[in-house]
Write a protein that holds these residues in place. Structure first.
Motif, PDB file in Angstrom:
ATOM      1  N   ALA A 169       0.832  -1.204   0.000  1.00  0.00           N
ATOM      2  CA  ALA A 169       0.000   0.000   0.000  1.00  0.00           C
ATOM      3  C   ALA A 169       0.870   1.258   0.000  1.00  0.00           C
ATOM      4  O   ALA A 169       0.564   2.246  -0.684  1.00  0.00           O
ATOM      5  N   GLU A 170       1.956   1.221   0.749  1.00  0.00           N
ATOM      6  CA  GLU A 170       2.873   2.358   0.799  1.00  0.00           C
ATOM      7  C   GLU A 170       3.507   2.593  -0.575  1.00  0.00           C
ATOM      8  O   GLU A 170       3.627   3.736  -1.036  1.00  0.00           O
ATOM      9  N   TRP A 206       2.302   1.760  -3.514  1.00  0.00           N
ATOM     10  CA  TRP A 206       1.321   2.260  -4.476  1.00  0.00           C
ATOM     11  C   TRP A 206       1.084   3.753  -4.265  1.00  0.00           C
ATOM     12  O   TRP A 206       1.038   4.522  -5.226  1.00  0.00           O
ATOM     13  N   ARG A 207       0.927   4.168  -3.007  1.00  0.00           N
ATOM     14  CA  ARG A 207       0.686   5.588  -2.736  1.00  0.00           C
ATOM     15  C   ARG A 207       1.875   6.449  -3.147  1.00  0.00           C
ATOM     16  O   ARG A 207       1.717   7.585  -3.608  1.00  0.00           O
ATOM     17  N   MET A 208       3.077   5.911  -3.012  1.00  0.00           N
ATOM     18  CA  MET A 208       4.262   6.688  -3.329  1.00  0.00           C
ATOM     19  C   MET A 208       4.491   6.812  -4.831  1.00  0.00           C
ATOM     20  O   MET A 208       4.890   7.864  -5.336  1.00  0.00           O
ATOM     21  N   TYR A 209       4.221   5.715  -5.584  1.00  0.00           N
ATOM     22  CA  TYR A 209       4.629   5.699  -6.989  1.00  0.00           C
ATOM     23  C   TYR A 209       3.475   5.658  -7.991  1.00  0.00           C
ATOM     24  O   TYR A 209       3.699   5.906  -9.182  1.00  0.00           O
ATOM     25  N   GLU A 228      -0.281   6.330  -7.061  1.00  0.00           N
ATOM     26  CA  GLU A 228      -1.610   6.679  -6.561  1.00  0.00           C
ATOM     27  C   GLU A 228      -2.442   7.333  -7.653  1.00  0.00           C
ATOM     28  O   GLU A 228      -1.990   8.249  -8.354  1.00  0.00           O
ATOM     29  N   GLY A 229      -3.680   6.841  -7.804  1.00  0.00           N
ATOM     30  CA  GLY A 229      -4.583   7.374  -8.797  1.00  0.00           C
ATOM     31  C   GLY A 229      -4.493   6.718 -10.158  1.00  0.00           C
ATOM     32  O   GLY A 229      -5.385   6.878 -10.986  1.00  0.00           O
ATOM     33  N   LEU A 234      -6.114   0.335   0.739  1.00  0.00           N
ATOM     34  CA  LEU A 234      -6.125   1.353  -0.309  1.00  0.00           C
ATOM     35  C   LEU A 234      -7.439   2.106  -0.399  1.00  0.00           C
ATOM     36  O   LEU A 234      -7.547   3.087  -1.135  1.00  0.00           O
TER      37      LEU A 234
END
Length: 432
Positions: free
Chosen positions: A197-198, A200-203, A205-206, A226
């Protein structure tokens, strides 16, 4: 109506026909995502029907039957379907069938040509049983990855292989997206570089993402972490629910799909642009199927693979050239470990990924999986290195070893430290 085949599809068709005229009755077509394997096969089927021949098109999942039949009809191929609870009336010249239904019902439509979708499943006993029913027919296999789940090739199922195109060819033609990869500097066995999850949010997200996890519990946990725009699917998800979730993803109502092998093949959505690998992967076939989900073009957007276990160090970049044969996919793997589960109650060992929920001998439940280890290793963009550069570097290391009196093992370890893989197949090039 008929479809206009692309040049490489026409070339593949010509090579398939040439192989069959030469006496090969079981031909395997290997081609990557977005090649259009069904479209290519549809022209062969249309030609066969025009000559009064019968065709059986076999798929390995029931939910693919209707979609395949729809695409074939759109390509001008008259066909019916055969699956649990459904059979087209009459005697259509082409039947699209679920292999499970064909075997369970022992219903075998007439066929002069049998086409095997996702032919790397041809090891299964069901496929062997069906093939025995049609010994006089020609057989055509379709796959992107000509090896089974255990990494063994398909030589016992097919006797000729045709390479339709490479990933790089389809990228150059504009049918596949260019691809970036983020990964740790070395392979991490039994762990991940960071929390999925970390990462995905860092690289990412969206960005529309398909995530492959190690277990159902981990997949569910990732979707929950997520938030509401992520959904989990697994093999027990009702078909209608799964279809609704996939439709929501395609329409942009959700951004992330998490799963365990469910979306590895038989699902294509050009909106998917990020592949999050939150697991190890034991062989190249599964790896290429997973990353292939995000390589279809979607405007000018580049694909992204976030490889938290560094499995590319075993299996290579998604778009690098590989050698495909009936013996499997040639790749540089430093070591191959077969999964082994040991029952804590009676000591029975089971090799391979499939073990069921309980020990087959004493019926005790298998022990829980060890929790995933987060190593904290940094992720970095993996640069593409040409084969010529690798050959030159290997030759340079050999010269250093010769001048300093080092053993060959030093060369191999220095090469692996530089490129992340052992110098398999490079030594011969450097020597010439």
């Amino acid at each position: 109506m008929t479809i206009q085949l692309r040049p490489y599809q026409l070339r593949a068709n010509a090579e398939i026909r040439e192989a069959m005229r030469a006496g090969h009755r079981r031909v395997l077509l290997v081609a990557p995502t977005a090649f259009g394997k069904t479209a290519t096969a549809s022209e062969i089927m249309r030609s066969a029907v025009a000559k009064g021949r019968r065709v059986l098109f076999l798929v390995h999942r029931r939910e693919i039957v209707n979609d395949t039949a729809r695409r074939l009809r759109a390509a001008g191929v008259p066909c019916g379907v055969l699956m649990a609870g459904v059979r087209t009336a009459g005697d259509p010249p082409v039947t699209v069938a679920s292999i499970q239904t064909v075997v369970a019902r022992e219903t075998f439509p007439r066929a002069d040509l049998v086409i095997w979708d996702e032919a790397h499943h041809a090891a299964a006993a069901q496929y062997v049983a069906v093939a025995a029913i049609y010994p006089a027919a020609h057989h055509l296999g379709l796959t992107a990855t000509p090896e089974r789940g255990d990494g063994v090739g398909l030589r016992d199922a097919f006797d000729a292989i045709i390479l339709g195109a490479t990933v790089r060819e389809l990228q150059a033609e504009g049918y596949l997206a260019e691809c970036d990869v983020l990964a740790p500097g070395t392979r991490i066995r039994g762990g991940l570089a960071c929390e999925p999850a970390e990462a995905w949010r860092m690289y990412a997200e969206g960005r529309p993402t398909v995530a492959f996890c190690r277990s159902v519990d981990e997949s569910i946990a990732l979707a929950e972490a997520l938030g509401p725009r992520a959904r989990h699917v697994d093999g027990t998800t009702p078909l209608a629910t799964r279809a609704a979730i996939l439709d929501d993803f395609a329409a942009g109502r959700i951004d992330v799909l998490t799963n365990v092998f469910v979306l590895t093949e038989g699902w294509d959505c050009s909106r998917a642009k990020v592949c999050l690998l939150a697991r190890g992967i034991g062989h190249s076939g599964a790896y290429l199927q997973m990353v292939g989900r995000v390589l279809r073009r979607h405007g000018e957007e580049r694909a992204l693979v976030i490889d938290l276990g560094g499995v590319l160090h075993d299996h290579g970049m998604p778009d690098e050239d590989r050698t495909y044969s009936l013996d499997g996919i040639t790749r540089a793997v430093p070591e191959k470990r077969e999964w082994i589960s040991r029952c804590l109650a009676c000591g029975t060992e089971v090799r391979g990924a499939t073990r069921g929920e309980h020990c087959a001998v004493c019926k005790a439940p298998w022990p829980e999986r060890e929790p995933v280890v987060i190593t904290g290793a940094p992720l970095a963009k993996i640069a593409k290195v040409s084969r010529d550069e690798k050959v030159r570097e290997f030759a340079r290391l050999q010269e250093i070893a010769r001048l300093r009196g080092y053993k060959q093992g030093w060369v191999s370890h220095q090469y692996r430290a530089r490129f992340g893989v052992w110098p398999v197949g490079v030594r011969e090039k450097a020597d010439h």
